[in-house]
Design an enzyme around this catalytic site. Structure first.
Site, short mmCIF file in Angstrom:
data_model
loop_
_atom_site.label_atom_id
_atom_site.label_comp_id
_atom_site.label_asym_id
_atom_site.label_seq_id
_atom_site.Cartn_x
_atom_site.Cartn_y
_atom_site.Cartn_z
N GLN A 113 1.81 102.79 -8.46
CA GLN A 113 2.13 103.79 -9.50
C GLN A 113 1.44 103.43 -10.81
OE1 GLN A 113 6.45 103.94 -9.69
NE2 GLN A 113 6.60 104.97 -7.73
N ILE A 115 -1.28 101.67 -11.42
CA ILE A 115 -2.75 101.73 -11.48
C ILE A 115 -3.24 103.16 -11.73
CG2 ILE A 115 -3.28 102.12 -9.02
CD1 ILE A 115 -5.00 99.49 -11.22
N ARG A 116 -2.35 104.14 -11.59
CA ARG A 116 -2.75 105.52 -11.86
C ARG A 116 -3.07 105.74 -13.34
NH1 ARG A 116 -1.53 109.26 -8.21
NH2 ARG A 116 -3.10 110.37 -9.41
N HIS A 117 -2.62 104.80 -14.18
CA HIS A 117 -2.90 104.91 -15.62
C HIS A 117 -4.29 104.35 -15.87
CE1 HIS A 117 1.12 106.33 -16.61
NE2 HIS A 117 1.42 105.72 -15.50
N ARG A 118 -5.26 105.25 -15.95
CA ARG A 118 -6.67 104.88 -15.84
C ARG A 118 -7.27 104.33 -17.12
NH1 ARG A 118 -7.79 110.85 -14.37
NH2 ARG A 118 -5.99 110.94 -15.77
N TYR A 125 -5.13 90.05 -8.72
CA TYR A 125 -5.15 88.97 -7.72
C TYR A 125 -5.86 89.48 -6.46
CZ TYR A 125 -3.08 85.34 -4.71
OH TYR A 125 -2.87 84.30 -3.86
N ALA A 127 -6.32 89.45 -2.60
CA ALA A 127 -5.76 89.01 -1.31
C ALA A 127 -6.85 88.86 -0.26
CB ALA A 127 -4.69 90.00 -0.85
N HIS A 213 -2.18 103.61 -28.17
CA HIS A 213 -2.06 105.05 -27.89
C HIS A 213 -1.76 105.28 -26.40
CE1 HIS A 213 -2.83 109.25 -27.41
NE2 HIS A 213 -3.88 109.02 -26.65
N ARG A 222 6.82 106.33 -18.06
CA ARG A 222 7.46 105.36 -17.16
C ARG A 222 8.81 104.85 -17.67
NH1 ARG A 222 5.02 106.65 -12.46
NH2 ARG A 222 2.77 106.64 -12.70
C1 LIG Z 1 7.59 110.69 -12.58
C2 LIG Z 1 6.17 110.70 -12.05
C3 LIG Z 1 5.91 111.19 -10.78
C4 LIG Z 1 4.60 111.19 -10.28
N1 LIG Z 1 4.36 111.67 -9.03
C5 LIG Z 1 3.11 111.64 -8.52
C6 LIG Z 1 2.83 112.12 -7.21
O1 LIG Z 1 3.70 112.57 -6.49
N2 LIG Z 1 1.55 112.02 -6.74
C7 LIG Z 1 0.53 111.55 -7.51
O2 LIG Z 1 -0.60 111.50 -7.04
N3 LIG Z 1 0.77 111.10 -8.76
C8 LIG Z 1 2.02 111.13 -9.29
N4 LIG Z 1 2.25 110.66 -10.55
C9 LIG Z 1 1.12 110.12 -11.33
C10 LIG Z 1 0.67 111.13 -12.40
O3 LIG Z 1 0.23 112.34 -11.82
C11 LIG Z 1 -0.46 110.52 -13.24
O4 LIG Z 1 -1.57 110.24 -12.42
C12 LIG Z 1 -0.03 109.22 -13.91
O5 LIG Z 1 1.21 109.40 -14.54
C13 LIG Z 1 -1.06 108.82 -14.95
O6 LIG Z 1 -1.03 109.78 -15.98
P1 LIG Z 1 -2.32 110.12 -16.85
O7 LIG Z 1 -3.42 110.55 -15.97
O8 LIG Z 1 -1.86 111.06 -17.91
O9 LIG Z 1 -2.56 108.68 -17.50
P2 LIG Z 1 -3.89 107.86 -17.76
O10 LIG Z 1 -4.71 107.73 -16.54
O11 LIG Z 1 -3.43 106.62 -18.47
O12 LIG Z 1 -4.68 108.73 -18.75
C14 LIG Z 1 -4.21 108.96 -20.08
C15 LIG Z 1 -4.83 110.25 -20.56
O13 LIG Z 1 -6.23 110.05 -20.64
C16 LIG Z 1 -6.90 111.23 -20.24
N5 LIG Z 1 -7.74 110.90 -19.08
C17 LIG Z 1 -7.78 109.74 -18.39
N6 LIG Z 1 -8.69 109.78 -17.44
C18 LIG Z 1 -9.24 111.01 -17.50
C19 LIG Z 1 -10.25 111.67 -16.77
N7 LIG Z 1 -10.92 111.08 -15.79
N8 LIG Z 1 -10.55 112.93 -17.10
C20 LIG Z 1 -9.92 113.56 -18.11
N9 LIG Z 1 -8.95 113.00 -18.84
C21 LIG Z 1 -8.63 111.73 -18.55
C22 LIG Z 1 -5.85 112.26 -19.94
O14 LIG Z 1 -5.56 113.00 -21.09
C23 LIG Z 1 -4.64 111.43 -19.61
O15 LIG Z 1 -3.41 112.09 -19.80
C24 LIG Z 1 3.53 110.68 -11.07
C25 LIG Z 1 3.82 110.17 -12.35
C26 LIG Z 1 5.11 110.18 -12.84
C27 LIG Z 1 5.38 109.61 -14.21
#
Ligand SMILES: Cc1cc2nc3c(=O)[nH]c(=O)nc-3n(C[C@H](O)[C@H](O)[C@H](O)COP(=O)(O)OP(=O)(O)OC[C@H]3O[C@@H](n4cnc5c(N)ncnc54)[C@H](O)[C@@H]3O)c2cc1C
Length: 297
Positions: A113, A115-118, A125, A127, A213, A222
């Site tokens: 979860q 690592i989705r914050h890009r 680490y 493995a 930010h 989160r």
């Molecule tokens: C409660 C919850 C449930 C979720 N459920 C799912 C799920 O079922 N399936 C799933 O796949 N994911 C799920 N997610 C993950 C969610 O969809 C986001 O991928 C994750 O929260 C990261 O958010 P973000 O992309 O805004 O953040 P970051 O990746 O940290 O990015 C921050 C901001 O930077 C900008 N940004 C970053 N990269 C780019 C880019 N390449 N292009 C344009 N703008 C960019 C955007 O404005 C973004 O909001 C869930 C998240 C939460 C909190």
């Protein structure tokens, strides 16, 4: 005679601080918060690390914002007002001038979860290179929760103890694969393949560096009750670590982001007219009901 150009003279002007500088982390190399039985989140560095005595890392936000206006240093009370203005009006880049680096140990199902914050810089680490340590996430029996009926992604309330015990036994069975994983790597199976036999409750570790930010963005998502409880635990601890370092920005984050509420165009119209929300969508209506309850309407 050499053809090489003469080296350019190096001119470095070093301005000495006019006030004493203090370490935001008070000289510590690490601020650590244990999470669950095996996890932790540790703050290992921040930028700015040194700030003038009496100030906090918030000064870097103010410093960069003031370049827009070409104004000199202001009093701290005005600085607070500026930080709060920037947060209210989504002026995000000054908050990117503050950075934090963490060392984190968490189960792989949480790391997925996270690592989705890009927008963070991550080093994890390996493995493939090393054996995974014998650490698995195992909740207490009272913390084994039921599937939520209202939220398909969430859990709510404890499940009966018999079912909880059965689930924990299943986790223990998965952990029991660990010794076989070790044995098979010792017999020559590649670590990069052998790890496939481990459950997602096994712990991984990484260094995670991110600006304020994007940390606020991470925390807003989160620390929210919709996030999985286990990642909420890490997010809250992260917030505890950064709060003393950038208290003014954190206060503004709480006031204008964390505890704030977004109203849609339909919701504003419903308040203005006193009519029901103009939608057939059940989820949207439920969200509106929750907001009205919060507003005391
Ligand atoms: C409660 C919850 C449930 C979720 N459920 C799912 C799920 O079922 N399936 C799933 O796949 N994911 C799920 N997610 C993950 C969610 O969809 C986001 O991928 C994750 O929260 C990261 O958010 P973000 O992309 O805004 O953040 P970051 O990746 O940290 O990015 C921050 C901001 O930077 C900008 N940004 C970053 N990269 C780019 C880019 N390449 N292009 C344009 N703008 C960019 C955007 O404005 C973004 O909001 C869930 C998240 C939460 C909190």
């Amino acid at each position: 005679m050499s053809d090489a150009p003469a080296a350019a003279p190096v001119l470095i002007e070093k301005s000495l601080p006019t006030t004493e500088m203090v370490d935001c982390m008070l000289g510590a190399s690490r601020w650590n918060i244990p999470i669950h039985e095996h996890g932790f989140i540790a703050l290992v560095d921040c930028m700015p690390r040194l700030v003038p005595q009496g100030q906090t890392a918030d000064c870097a936000i103010v410093q960069s914002a003031r370049v827009s206006y070409g104004e000199g240093t202001k009093h701290v009370s005005e600085d607070r007002g500026l930080v709060r203005y920037l947060m209210r009006h989504h002026h995000s880049t000054p908050f990117e001038m503050v950075e934090f680096k963490f060392h984190i140990a968490m189960p792989i199902f949480i790391a997925r979860q996270w690592i989705r914050h890009r927008t963070a810089n991550v080093n994890e680490y390996s493995a493939r290179y090393s054996i995974m340590p014998d650490r698995f996430y195992r909740p207490d029996v009272e913390s084994v929760r039921k599937q939520s009926k209202s939220n398909r992604q969430g859990g709510e309330g404890p499940i009966d103890s018999g079912t909880a015990e059965e689930f924990l036994k299943l986790l223990d069975d998965a952990e029991s694969h660990y010794q076989r994983y070790i044995d098979l790597t010792e017999r020559g199976v590649a670590r990069e393949l052998a790890r496939a036999a481990l459950p997602v409750s096994v712990y991984t570790e990484w260094y995670w560096k991110c600006d304020l930010h994007n940390i606020f963005h991470f925390l807003a998502l989160r620390m929210d009750p919709h996030a999985q409880i286990e990642i909420q635990d890490y997010a809250r601890a992260m917030y505890e670590l950064i709060k003393p370092i950038a208290p003014v920005a954190c206060e503004a984050f709480e006031d204008y982001r964390l505890h704030s509420m977004h109203l849609t165009g339909l919701e504003i119209e419903a308040i203005r007219s006193g009519a029901p929300l103009a939608t057939e969508n059940k989820r949207e209506t439920a969200e509106w009901d929750a907001k009205k309850a919060r507003l005391g309407l």
